[in-house]
Structure formats: structure tokens, C-alpha cells
Write an enzyme that holds these catalytic residues in place. Structure first.
Site, PDB file in Angstrom:
ATOM      1  N   PRO A 115      -8.912   3.107  -7.831  1.00 52.19           N
ATOM      2  CA  PRO A 115      -8.976   4.125  -9.042  1.00 52.19           C
ATOM      3  C   PRO A 115      -8.081   3.299 -10.387  1.00 52.19           C
ATOM      4  CG  PRO A 115      -7.867   5.068  -7.040  1.00 52.19           C
ATOM      5  CD  PRO A 115      -8.227   3.221  -6.244  1.00 52.19           C
ATOM      6  N   ASN A 116      -9.013   3.556 -11.070  1.00 52.99           N
ATOM      7  CA  ASN A 116      -8.907   4.128 -12.205  1.00 52.99           C
ATOM      8  C   ASN A 116      -8.061   1.904 -13.060  1.00 52.99           C
ATOM      9  OD1 ASN A 116      -8.573   6.947 -12.999  1.00 52.99           O
ATOM     10  ND2 ASN A 116      -6.789   7.133 -11.410  1.00 52.99           N
TER      11      ASN A 116
ATOM     12  N   ARG B 172      -4.446   2.770 -21.852  1.00 59.67           N
ATOM     13  CA  ARG B 172      -3.976   3.326 -22.022  1.00 59.67           C
ATOM     14  C   ARG B 172      -2.688   2.825 -21.901  1.00 59.67           C
ATOM     15  NH1 ARG B 172      -5.249   7.917 -18.712  1.00 59.67           N
ATOM     16  NH2 ARG B 172      -2.713   8.298 -19.502  1.00 59.67           N
TER      17      ARG B 172
ATOM     18  N   TYR C  65       0.846  -1.021 -18.600  1.00 55.98           N
ATOM     19  CA  TYR C  65       0.234  -2.526 -17.795  1.00 55.98           C
ATOM     20  C   TYR C  65      -0.519  -3.506 -18.455  1.00 55.98           C
ATOM     21  CZ  TYR C  65       0.144   1.011 -13.974  1.00 55.98           C
ATOM     22  OH  TYR C  65       0.044   2.542 -12.749  1.00 55.98           O
TER      23      TYR C  65
ATOM     24  N   ASN D  41      -5.542  -4.754  -4.888  1.00 57.25           N
ATOM     25  CA  ASN D  41      -4.412  -3.484  -5.856  1.00 57.25           C
ATOM     26  C   ASN D  41      -5.340  -1.843  -5.881  1.00 57.25           C
ATOM     27  OD1 ASN D  41      -3.395  -2.324  -7.427  1.00 57.25           O
ATOM     28  ND2 ASN D  41      -3.460  -3.385  -8.976  1.00 57.25           N
TER      29      ASN D  41
ATOM     30  N   ALA E  98      -3.444   4.109  -6.732  1.00 55.21           N
ATOM     31  CA  ALA E  98      -3.102   5.513  -6.198  1.00 55.21           C
ATOM     32  C   ALA E  98      -2.972   5.091  -5.464  1.00 55.21           C
ATOM     33  CB  ALA E  98      -3.735   6.507  -7.344  1.00 55.21           C
TER      34      ALA E  98
ATOM     35  N   HIS F  34      -0.472   4.893  -2.262  1.00 58.24           N
ATOM     36  CA  HIS F  34       0.336   6.054  -1.797  1.00 58.24           C
ATOM     37  C   HIS F  34      -0.033   6.565  -1.318  1.00 58.24           C
ATOM     38  CE1 HIS F  34       2.173   3.403  -4.751  1.00 58.24           C
ATOM     39  NE2 HIS F  34       1.117   4.319  -5.627  1.00 58.24           N
TER      40      HIS F  34
ATOM     41  N   GLU G  73      -1.443  -7.351  -0.912  1.00 54.35           N
ATOM     42  CA  GLU G  73      -1.515  -6.547  -1.533  1.00 54.35           C
ATOM     43  C   GLU G  73      -0.911  -6.725  -2.386  1.00 54.35           C
ATOM     44  OE1 GLU G  73       0.986  -3.574   0.593  1.00 54.35           O
ATOM     45  OE2 GLU G  73       0.742  -1.723  -1.630  1.00 54.35           O
TER      46      GLU G  73
ATOM     47  N   HIS H 201       0.636  -4.893  -7.738  1.00 50.09           N
ATOM     48  CA  HIS H 201       0.594  -4.062  -8.110  1.00 50.09           C
ATOM     49  C   HIS H 201       0.946  -4.528  -9.632  1.00 50.09           C
ATOM     50  CE1 HIS H 201       0.271  -1.355  -4.892  1.00 50.09           C
ATOM     51  NE2 HIS H 201       0.957  -2.061  -4.905  1.00 50.09           N
ATOM     52  N   ILE H 202       0.139  -4.837 -10.592  1.00 49.40           N
ATOM     53  CA  ILE H 202       0.994  -5.345 -11.823  1.00 49.40           C
ATOM     54  C   ILE H 202       2.805  -4.339 -12.482  1.00 49.40           C
ATOM     55  CG2 ILE H 202      -0.024  -4.958 -13.871  1.00 49.40           C
ATOM     56  CD1 ILE H 202      -2.740  -4.585 -13.438  1.00 49.40           C
TER      57      ILE H 202
ATOM     58  N   ARG I 289       9.142   2.792 -10.313  1.00 43.24           N
ATOM     59  CA  ARG I 289       8.809   3.817 -10.800  1.00 43.24           C
ATOM     60  C   ARG I 289       8.971   5.188 -10.467  1.00 43.24           C
ATOM     61  NH1 ARG I 289       2.907   2.116 -12.396  1.00 43.24           N
ATOM     62  NH2 ARG I 289       2.776   4.181 -13.584  1.00 43.24           N
TER      63      ARG I 289
ATOM     64  N   ARG J 179       5.912   6.479  -5.358  1.00 48.20           N
ATOM     65  CA  ARG J 179       4.878   4.979  -5.577  1.00 48.20           C
ATOM     66  C   ARG J 179       5.837   4.540  -5.112  1.00 48.20           C
ATOM     67  NH1 ARG J 179       1.024   5.898 -10.414  1.00 48.20           N
ATOM     68  NH2 ARG J 179       2.121   6.612 -11.438  1.00 48.20           N
TER      69      ARG J 179
HETATM   70  O1  CA2 Z   1       0.782  -1.058 -10.331  1.00 45.78           O
HETATM   71  C1  CA2 Z   1       0.003  -0.734 -10.379  1.00 45.78           C
HETATM   72  O2  CA2 Z   1      -0.925  -2.609 -10.330  1.00 45.78           O
HETATM   73  C2  CA2 Z   1      -0.998   0.162  -9.390  1.00 45.78           C
HETATM   74  O3  CA2 Z   1      -1.442  -0.194  -8.430  1.00 45.78           O
HETATM   75  C3  CA2 Z   1      -1.309   0.700 -10.938  1.00 45.78           C
HETATM   76  C4  CA2 Z   1      -1.860   2.210 -10.168  1.00 45.78           C
HETATM   77  C5  CA2 Z   1      -1.123   2.769  -9.473  1.00 45.78           C
HETATM   78  O4  CA2 Z   1      -1.234   4.389  -9.260  1.00 45.78           O
HETATM   79  C6  CA2 Z   1       0.511   2.501  -8.893  1.00 45.78           C
HETATM   80  O5  CA2 Z   1       1.420   3.485  -8.580  1.00 45.78           O
HETATM   81  C7  CA2 Z   1       0.609   0.805  -9.197  1.00 45.78           C
HETATM   82  C8  CA2 Z   1      -2.242   2.934 -11.179  1.00 45.78           C
HETATM   83  C9  CA2 Z   1      -3.487   2.113 -11.899  1.00 45.78           C
HETATM   84  C10 CA2 Z   1      -4.542   2.803 -12.829  1.00 45.78           C
HETATM   85  O6  CA2 Z   1      -4.562   2.051 -14.425  1.00 45.78           O
HETATM   86  C11 CA2 Z   1      -4.426   2.626 -15.720  1.00 45.78           C
HETATM   87  C12 CA2 Z   1      -4.315   1.831 -16.820  1.00 45.78           C
HETATM   88  C13 CA2 Z   1      -4.353   1.818 -17.845  1.00 45.78           C
HETATM   89  C14 CA2 Z   1      -4.513   3.530 -17.944  1.00 45.78           C
HETATM   90  C15 CA2 Z   1      -4.898   4.404 -17.543  1.00 45.78           C
HETATM   91  C16 CA2 Z   1      -5.109   4.100 -15.620  1.00 45.78           C
END
Ligand code: CA2
Length: 148
Positions: A10-11, A18, A23, A79, A82, A85, A103, A105-106, A112, A116
Site C-alpha cells: 500500500p501507498n 511526498r 523515500y 515490500n 505498512a 507491521h 522482505e 524496505h526502502i 524510525r 515500524r
Molecule cells: O521503507 C519502506 O519501504 C516501507 O515499507 C514503506 C512503507 C512504510 O509503511 C513501512 O514502514 C516502510 C510506506 C510506503 C508508502 O510510501 C510513500 C511514499 C511516498 C509518499 C507517501 C507514501
């Protein structure tokens, strides 16, 4: 030729729009291009997907397991965003299928917010990567190559 299945949760479709300090500036299309190049290097076909829906990710893991049983899957890079978690369903899908999965994560999730720090994916994953930024996707595909 085996397939590397790259699944994004998701997202992650918002990547590059953003939170660049967390990221980076690259979009999900840029990530896909990077993965294509890494797959070309390692002789894999790329299957790159993103979903905001937990059940769709579960369905894709089941699909991956069928591909693995047919000897056509190099592995999955997940990836889960969210859902990492929160999702017992993703944990069960990985454990239940036995799919080879990295697994990813960026960001360095451990540096953080505390929510997380726990992952439902890690205990079921073959390997875990976090904090390398977008280049981590290429490193994970190299990791899959090392596992063949
Ligand atoms: O660090 C990662 O790759 C995460 O999996 C990214 C997730 C976050 O919930 C994990 O804790 C760590 C969030 C992805 C959403 O990415 C966005 C990027 C730009 C703007 C909004 C959201």
C-alpha cells in the site's frame, strides 16, 4: 528463464510524490526500470506489481507458490509497506506456501517510529533488507540470484 516477482504494497504507488527525505525522489516507475535492469543482468524475467489491497497481495503470493512448484520462480521480493507491521494474513501466506521471499524496505524501519520495528513478514522471510533506499531493490534481485 525464471521470474523474479517484485511485489509492492500500500501507498508505494505514491513514491516520489511526498516524503523524499525518507523515500527519495524516484517514482515506482523508476523502481520498475531499475528492477528490469537488475533482472536483465541476472537473467531473470521481471514481474513487477503494486497493490493497495492486502487480499490481492495474498493472492499474488499463492500465484508465486504455483510458479515456484513449476520451477519457474527465482523468488519474490516483497515490500509490504505498512502491512509489514499489521498483516498476519501475509505472514500465513508466506509460511503456508513456502515461497522463497526477500522482505525489503526502502527506509531503515528500525531507525524510525517504534510501530515500524515489528514485522510479521520477517519470521517467514528467507532474508530481510532495509535502509538501502531504492537501490535496495536491485540488491535484493542480486540476492535472489545468489540463492539459485
Ligand atoms: O521503507 C519502506 O519501504 C516501507 O515499507 C514503506 C512503507 C512504510 O509503511 C513501512 O514502514 C516502510 C510506506 C510506503 C508508502 O510510501 C510513500 C511514499 C511516498 C509518499 C507517501 C507514501
Amino acid at each position: 528463464m525464471k521470474t523474479a516477482l517484485i511485489l509492492n504494497g500500500p501507498n508505494l504507488n505514491l513514491l516520489g510524490t511526498r516524503e523524499p527525505s525518507v523515500y527519495g525522489h524516484q517514482t515506482l516507475a523508476d523502481v520498475q526500470a531499475l528492477c528490469q535492469s537488475a533482472c536483465d543482468t541476472h537473467g531473470f524475467a521481471l514481474d513487477f506489481r503494486q497493490s493497495n489491497h492486502e487480499g490481492e497481495l495474498v493472492d499474488w503470493l499463492h500465484e508465486a507458490s504455483r510458479l515456484q512448484a513449476a520451477g519457474k520462480l527465482a523468488g519474490v521480493v516483497l515490500n509490504a509497506g505498512a502491512y509489514t507491521h499489521t498483516s498476519v494474513a501475509l505472514h500465513d501466506a508466506i509460511k503456508g506456501t513456502g515461497v522463497t521471499l526477500i522482505e525489503l524496505h526502502i527506509s531503515n524501519v528500525h531507525a524510525r517510529e517504534s510501530f515500524r520495528h515489528h514485522s510479521f513478514i520477517s519470521p517467514a522471510a528467507r532474508a530481510v533488507m532495509a535502509g538501502f533506499g531504492v537501490p535496495g531493490y536491485a540488491l535484493a534481485i542480486a540476492g535472489l540470484a545468489g540463492l539459485q
